[in-house]
Design an enzyme around this catalytic site. Structure first.
Site, PDB file in Angstrom:
ATOM      1  N   ILE A  68       0.818  -1.209   0.000  1.00 31.04           N
ATOM      2  CA  ILE A  68       0.000   0.000   0.000  1.00 31.04           C
ATOM      3  C   ILE A  68       0.863   1.276   0.000  1.00 31.04           C
ATOM      4  O   ILE A  68       0.446   2.299  -0.539  1.00 31.04           O
ATOM      5  CB  ILE A  68      -1.012  -0.035   1.185  1.00 31.04           C
ATOM      6  CG1 ILE A  68      -2.203   0.871   0.923  1.00 31.04           C
ATOM      7  CG2 ILE A  68      -0.361   0.258   2.499  1.00 31.04           C
ATOM      8  CD1 ILE A  68      -3.133   0.369  -0.155  1.00 31.04           C
ATOM      9  N   ASN A 110      11.665  -8.749   6.588  1.00 31.88           N
ATOM     10  CA  ASN A 110      11.872  -8.320   7.971  1.00 31.88           C
ATOM     11  C   ASN A 110      11.290  -9.346   8.934  1.00 31.88           C
ATOM     12  O   ASN A 110      10.181  -9.855   8.702  1.00 31.88           O
ATOM     13  CB  ASN A 110      11.198  -6.959   8.199  1.00 31.88           C
ATOM     14  CG  ASN A 110      11.792  -5.869   7.330  1.00 31.88           C
ATOM     15  OD1 ASN A 110      12.983  -5.899   7.023  1.00 31.88           O
ATOM     16  ND2 ASN A 110      10.983  -4.916   6.913  1.00 31.88           N
ATOM     17  N   GLN A 146       9.693  -5.612  11.307  1.00 31.34           N
ATOM     18  CA  GLN A 146       8.482  -6.319  10.878  1.00 31.34           C
ATOM     19  C   GLN A 146       7.281  -5.659  11.554  1.00 31.34           C
ATOM     20  O   GLN A 146       7.277  -5.473  12.779  1.00 31.34           O
ATOM     21  CB  GLN A 146       8.546  -7.813  11.256  1.00 31.34           C
ATOM     22  CG  GLN A 146       7.356  -8.596  10.705  1.00 31.34           C
ATOM     23  CD  GLN A 146       7.444 -10.100  10.950  1.00 31.34           C
ATOM     24  OE1 GLN A 146       8.307 -10.584  11.686  1.00 31.34           O
ATOM     25  NE2 GLN A 146       6.539 -10.838  10.331  1.00 31.34           N
ATOM     26  N   HIS A 171       6.337 -12.083   4.892  1.00 31.95           N
ATOM     27  CA  HIS A 171       6.195 -11.503   3.556  1.00 31.95           C
ATOM     28  C   HIS A 171       7.551 -11.068   3.043  1.00 31.95           C
ATOM     29  O   HIS A 171       8.436 -10.694   3.808  1.00 31.95           O
ATOM     30  CB  HIS A 171       5.232 -10.318   3.576  1.00 31.95           C
ATOM     31  CG  HIS A 171       5.541  -9.323   4.645  1.00 31.95           C
ATOM     32  ND1 HIS A 171       5.157  -9.510   5.960  1.00 31.95           N
ATOM     33  CD2 HIS A 171       6.225  -8.169   4.619  1.00 31.95           C
ATOM     34  CE1 HIS A 171       5.581  -8.502   6.684  1.00 31.95           C
ATOM     35  NE2 HIS A 171       6.239  -7.669   5.900  1.00 31.95           N
ATOM     36  N   HIS A 182       9.379  -8.366   0.603  1.00 27.88           N
ATOM     37  CA  HIS A 182       9.228  -7.111  -0.147  1.00 27.88           C
ATOM     38  C   HIS A 182      10.069  -7.195  -1.420  1.00 27.88           C
ATOM     39  O   HIS A 182      11.259  -7.550  -1.359  1.00 27.88           O
ATOM     40  CB  HIS A 182       9.800  -5.930   0.644  1.00 27.88           C
ATOM     41  CG  HIS A 182       9.059  -5.564   1.880  1.00 27.88           C
ATOM     42  ND1 HIS A 182       8.148  -4.537   1.922  1.00 27.88           N
ATOM     43  CD2 HIS A 182       9.127  -6.052   3.145  1.00 27.88           C
ATOM     44  CE1 HIS A 182       7.678  -4.409   3.154  1.00 27.88           C
ATOM     45  NE2 HIS A 182       8.257  -5.316   3.919  1.00 27.88           N
TER      46      HIS A 182
HETATM   47  P1  5GP Z   1       6.928  -4.993   7.325  1.00 25.69           P
HETATM   48  O1  5GP Z   1       7.107  -3.668   7.989  1.00 25.69           O
HETATM   49  O2  5GP Z   1       6.227  -5.960   8.242  1.00 25.69           O
HETATM   50  O3  5GP Z   1       8.174  -5.571   6.742  1.00 25.69           O
HETATM   51  O4  5GP Z   1       5.980  -4.745   6.083  1.00 25.69           O
HETATM   52  C1  5GP Z   1       4.607  -4.686   6.165  1.00 25.69           C
HETATM   53  C2  5GP Z   1       4.141  -3.970   4.923  1.00 25.69           C
HETATM   54  O5  5GP Z   1       2.760  -4.192   4.767  1.00 25.69           O
HETATM   55  C3  5GP Z   1       4.351  -2.445   4.970  1.00 25.69           C
HETATM   56  O6  5GP Z   1       5.236  -2.052   3.945  1.00 25.69           O
HETATM   57  C4  5GP Z   1       2.943  -1.891   4.768  1.00 25.69           C
HETATM   58  O7  5GP Z   1       2.912  -0.800   3.895  1.00 25.69           O
HETATM   59  C5  5GP Z   1       2.175  -3.060   4.181  1.00 25.69           C
HETATM   60  N1  5GP Z   1       0.783  -3.084   4.529  1.00 25.69           N
HETATM   61  C6  5GP Z   1       0.246  -2.991   5.774  1.00 25.69           C
HETATM   62  N2  5GP Z   1      -1.103  -3.067   5.703  1.00 25.69           N
HETATM   63  C7  5GP Z   1      -1.406  -3.237   4.394  1.00 25.69           C
HETATM   64  C8  5GP Z   1      -2.642  -3.392   3.702  1.00 25.69           C
HETATM   65  O8  5GP Z   1      -3.726  -3.400   4.266  1.00 25.69           O
HETATM   66  N3  5GP Z   1      -2.573  -3.561   2.355  1.00 25.69           N
HETATM   67  C9  5GP Z   1      -1.380  -3.568   1.688  1.00 25.69           C
HETATM   68  N4  5GP Z   1      -1.425  -3.720   0.368  1.00 25.69           N
HETATM   69  N5  5GP Z   1      -0.207  -3.416   2.307  1.00 25.69           N
HETATM   70  C10 5GP Z   1      -0.219  -3.251   3.645  1.00 25.69           C
END
Ligand code: 5GP
Ligand code: ZN
Length: 142
Positions: free
Chosen positions: A31, A87, A94, A100, A102
């Site tokens: 997003i 992460n 994370q 997930h 990226h």
């Molecule tokens: P992290 O910080 O855990 O490595 O990455 C989580 C990612 O999920 C973030 O980059 C954030 O923008 C994305 N994200 C969180 N909520 C949503 C959502 O509801 N939809 C989408 N498409 N991405 C999300």
């Protein structure tokens, strides 16, 4: 998992911009779009982080990374590089606890993205490096 945002995305309970799907994985646009085409690849099965993967699922998920990477590259030929980031746990940034990967396409030095690898080589003697390697080696699962 009931209260997991990415499980809800996989199950279409929350909308997403889907990029790819098969029986094992789901890929969709992050997003925040750190850069254009920033994509998340997730296992359909809820796995919290890298420490939780069974080898088979890990193989299935990580085998799809080049497939999605090549699709992004073909979609945006102006892309100059790609950072792949995973992460694990809060300290390591994370924020969603459904594992997930990226995929962050890079277009130029002014991309809204940075990563810093410090160089602490001077802090470790070769004996200490040996000791660190030994400690990890002992723990590698057979
Ligand atoms: P992290 O910080 O855990 O490595 O990455 C989580 C990612 O999920 C973030 O980059 C954030 O923008 C994305 N994200 C969180 N909520 C949503 C959502 O509801 N939809 C989408 N498409 N991405 C999300
Ligand atoms: Zn989940």
């Amino acid at each position: 998992m009931t209260d997991c945002i990415f499980c809800k995305i996989v199950d279409q309970e929350i909308p997403s911009y889907k990029v790819y799907e098969d029986d094992k994985v789901y890929a969709f646009l992050d997003i925040t779009q750190v850069t254009k085409g920033h994509t998340l690849l997730v296992p359909k099965e809820h796995v919290t982080d890298i420490f939780e993967y069974e080898p088979t699922l890990a193989g299935e998920v990580f085998a799809r990374v080049p497939k999605v990477a090549r699709a992004i590259e073909k979609a945006f030929p102006e892309m100059q590089g790609l950072n792949i980031i995973n992460n694990n746990k809060e300290l390591a940034y994370q924020s969603v606890f459904h594992s997930h990967i990226h995929l962050i396409p890079r277009y130029g030095k002014s991309d809204d993205f940075s990563i810093h690898f410090g160089n602490n080589q001077a802090m470790y003697s070769s004996e200490e490096m040996q000791e660190i390697a030994k400690k990890i080696k002992r723990q590698v699962e057979k």
